[in-house]
Design an enzyme around this catalytic site. Structure first.
Site, PDB file in Angstrom:
ATOM      1  N   ASP A  34       1.095  -1.255   0.168  1.00  0.00           N
ATOM      2  CA  ASP A  34       0.017  -0.231  -0.234  1.00  0.00           C
ATOM      3  C   ASP A  34       0.669   1.507  -0.405  1.00  0.00           C
ATOM      4  O   ASP A  34       0.985   2.008   1.116  1.00  0.00           O
ATOM      5  CB  ASP A  34      -1.032   0.385   1.310  1.00  0.00           C
ATOM      6  CG  ASP A  34      -0.411  -0.081   2.688  1.00  0.00           C
ATOM      7  OD1 ASP A  34       0.647   0.163   2.604  1.00  0.00           O
ATOM      8  OD2 ASP A  34      -0.758   0.451   3.584  1.00  0.00           O
ATOM      9  N   THR A  79       2.992  -6.073   2.652  1.00  0.00           N
ATOM     10  CA  THR A  79       3.359  -4.971   3.795  1.00  0.00           C
ATOM     11  C   THR A  79       2.103  -3.539   4.180  1.00  0.00           C
ATOM     12  O   THR A  79       2.665  -2.547   4.041  1.00  0.00           O
ATOM     13  CB  THR A  79       4.949  -4.045   2.949  1.00  0.00           C
ATOM     14  OG1 THR A  79       4.267  -4.353   1.503  1.00  0.00           O
ATOM     15  CG2 THR A  79       6.111  -5.103   3.105  1.00  0.00           C
ATOM     16  N   PHE A  83      -1.094  -0.231  12.641  1.00  0.00           N
ATOM     17  CA  PHE A  83      -2.121  -0.057  11.068  1.00  0.00           C
ATOM     18  C   PHE A  83      -2.588  -1.233  10.734  1.00  0.00           C
ATOM     19  O   PHE A  83      -3.681  -0.993  10.395  1.00  0.00           O
ATOM     20  CB  PHE A  83      -1.053   1.187  11.107  1.00  0.00           C
ATOM     21  CG  PHE A  83      -2.343   1.669   9.120  1.00  0.00           C
ATOM     22  CD1 PHE A  83      -2.710   2.067   9.449  1.00  0.00           C
ATOM     23  CD2 PHE A  83      -1.708   0.913   8.794  1.00  0.00           C
ATOM     24  CE1 PHE A  83      -3.978   2.864   8.757  1.00  0.00           C
ATOM     25  CE2 PHE A  83      -2.642   1.379   7.444  1.00  0.00           C
ATOM     26  CZ  PHE A  83      -3.828   2.439   7.668  1.00  0.00           C
ATOM     27  N   HIS A  97       9.986  -0.051   8.096  1.00  0.00           N
ATOM     28  CA  HIS A  97       9.285  -1.065   8.548  1.00  0.00           C
ATOM     29  C   HIS A  97       9.319  -2.253   7.566  1.00  0.00           C
ATOM     30  O   HIS A  97       9.598  -3.232   7.374  1.00  0.00           O
ATOM     31  CB  HIS A  97       7.577  -0.816   8.619  1.00  0.00           C
ATOM     32  CG  HIS A  97       7.316   0.766  10.145  1.00  0.00           C
ATOM     33  ND1 HIS A  97       7.682   0.038  10.970  1.00  0.00           N
ATOM     34  CD2 HIS A  97       7.174   2.064   9.743  1.00  0.00           C
ATOM     35  CE1 HIS A  97       7.760   1.592  12.255  1.00  0.00           C
ATOM     36  NE2 HIS A  97       7.212   2.391  10.540  1.00  0.00           N
ATOM     37  N   ASP A  98       8.932  -1.980   6.048  1.00  0.00           N
ATOM     38  CA  ASP A  98       8.176  -2.623   5.236  1.00  0.00           C
ATOM     39  C   ASP A  98       9.250  -3.471   4.999  1.00  0.00           C
ATOM     40  O   ASP A  98       9.818  -4.680   4.194  1.00  0.00           O
ATOM     41  CB  ASP A  98       7.514  -1.977   3.936  1.00  0.00           C
ATOM     42  CG  ASP A  98       6.128  -1.696   4.950  1.00  0.00           C
ATOM     43  OD1 ASP A  98       5.548  -2.094   5.426  1.00  0.00           O
ATOM     44  OD2 ASP A  98       5.336  -0.306   4.208  1.00  0.00           O
TER      45      ASP A  98
END
Length: 309
Positions: A10, A124, A164, A238-239
């Site tokens: 995303d 992710t 999230f 993060h991803d």
């Protein structure tokens, strides 16, 4: 032989960097990129994926649009972190690459059924597409080598308990976590160890590739929002951690534990409930990420970005 992967994302600043990492790493072969609503609405995340695929030189890799809504809930997005477009900061050209005509779930199933070897899924974003895949095409499980996801953790960034990606579609996350497939979860405990500070951004600006310079621009914006919202002095990528593990499983340690997803808690909806002491007696179902080898991670990312245009 490179490991075949399908990236479900995303984009999202850190999703974009994750795609760059995969595209510049000869150890993995991106079979497809699929999109889901999450950091921004689905039209934005699909456009962003097309732009990043172009910048990474992934002309041969199909990009397919997936779910625009969670399984049973209303979509939530994160404009205060990623901007309305999902990739605020750099100038974004209109992509020349076009989206695949197939729905992401159908394309993924088709590619899995036709694959010569099992494919690793690397989601992710919210897990809506993966849940639909498992519900609509249950026979596809035998063609999935495993799932390496970014999401969850022992604390949250959207609520005190929920990260999230899991919060955005907890029902989908529960389906995936209870699927019986090999799952590795790179949650916030791990990804907050992958912080891009001034030193890393300076390296990127001096690396001499368009992808590296674009990544530095992404990190400038992303670091700003993380500083204003959470007080972070650097941006967590993060991803990219999920992609890094797909490249080399030595990049972080894991612990095999029972994990479930809370879907109805007053304060805990979207929480990944990690049974660290195995008090429930349930069988372990998730390899929970623990400790990041930061030298290995940054070497991977720097090398990948230097290989890209």
């Amino acid at each position: 032989m490179p490991k075949p992967i399908i990236m479900d994302c995303d984009p999202g600043h850190d999703d974009a960097i994750a795609i760059f990492l995969a595209a510049g790493s000869p150890e993995v072969d991106i079979q497809a990129i699929t999109t889901v609503s999450g950091n921004a609405l689905i039209g934005h995340t699909t456009r962003n994926a097309l732009i990043i695929a172009e910048k990474a030189g992934l002309d041969h890799v199909p990009v397919a649009e997936g779910a625009g809504e969670p399984l049973v809930r209303t979509a939530v997005t994160a404009p205060h972190i990623h901007g309305e477009s999902g990739l605020e900061g750099p100038d974004l050209p209109e992509p020349e690459k076009t989206v695949d005509t197939r729905h992401a779930v159908d394309m993924t199933a088709e590619m899995l059924f036709q694959a010569d070897e099992p494919i690793t899924l690397v989601p992710t974003g919210p897990l809506t597409n993966i849940a639909w895949l498992l519900k609509r095409y249950p026979a596809v499980k035998k063609n999935i080598a495993g799932i390496v996801l970014m999401g969850g953790g022992s604390y949250g960034n959207w609520s005190p308990a929920a990260e999230f990606n899991i919060y955005a579609d907890p029902e989908a996350a529960r389906i995936v976590f209870e699927s019986g497939l090999p799952i590795t979860m790179a949650g916030l405990d791990l990804t907050h160890q992958a912080l891009a500070g001034q030193e890393e951004k300076e390296f990127l600006r001096e690396a001499g590739t368009n992808a590296a310079a674009f990544t530095a621009e992404l990190l400038d914006y992303f670091a700003g929002t993380y500083h204003s919202l959470f007080g972070f002095s650097a941006a967590p990528i993060h991803d990219a951690c999920a992609v890094a593990f797909s490249i080399d499983e030595n990049v972080f340690t894991t612990e095999h534990l029972p994990v479930t997803v809370e879907t109805h808690g007053t304060y805990t909806t979207g929480m990944t409930v990690i049974d660290a002491l195995q008090t429930t007696g349930k069988a372990p179902n998730v390899h929970v990420a623990r400790e990041l080898n930061q030298d290995m991670f940054w070497t991977m990312l720097k090398n990948a970005l230097q290989r890209l245009p």
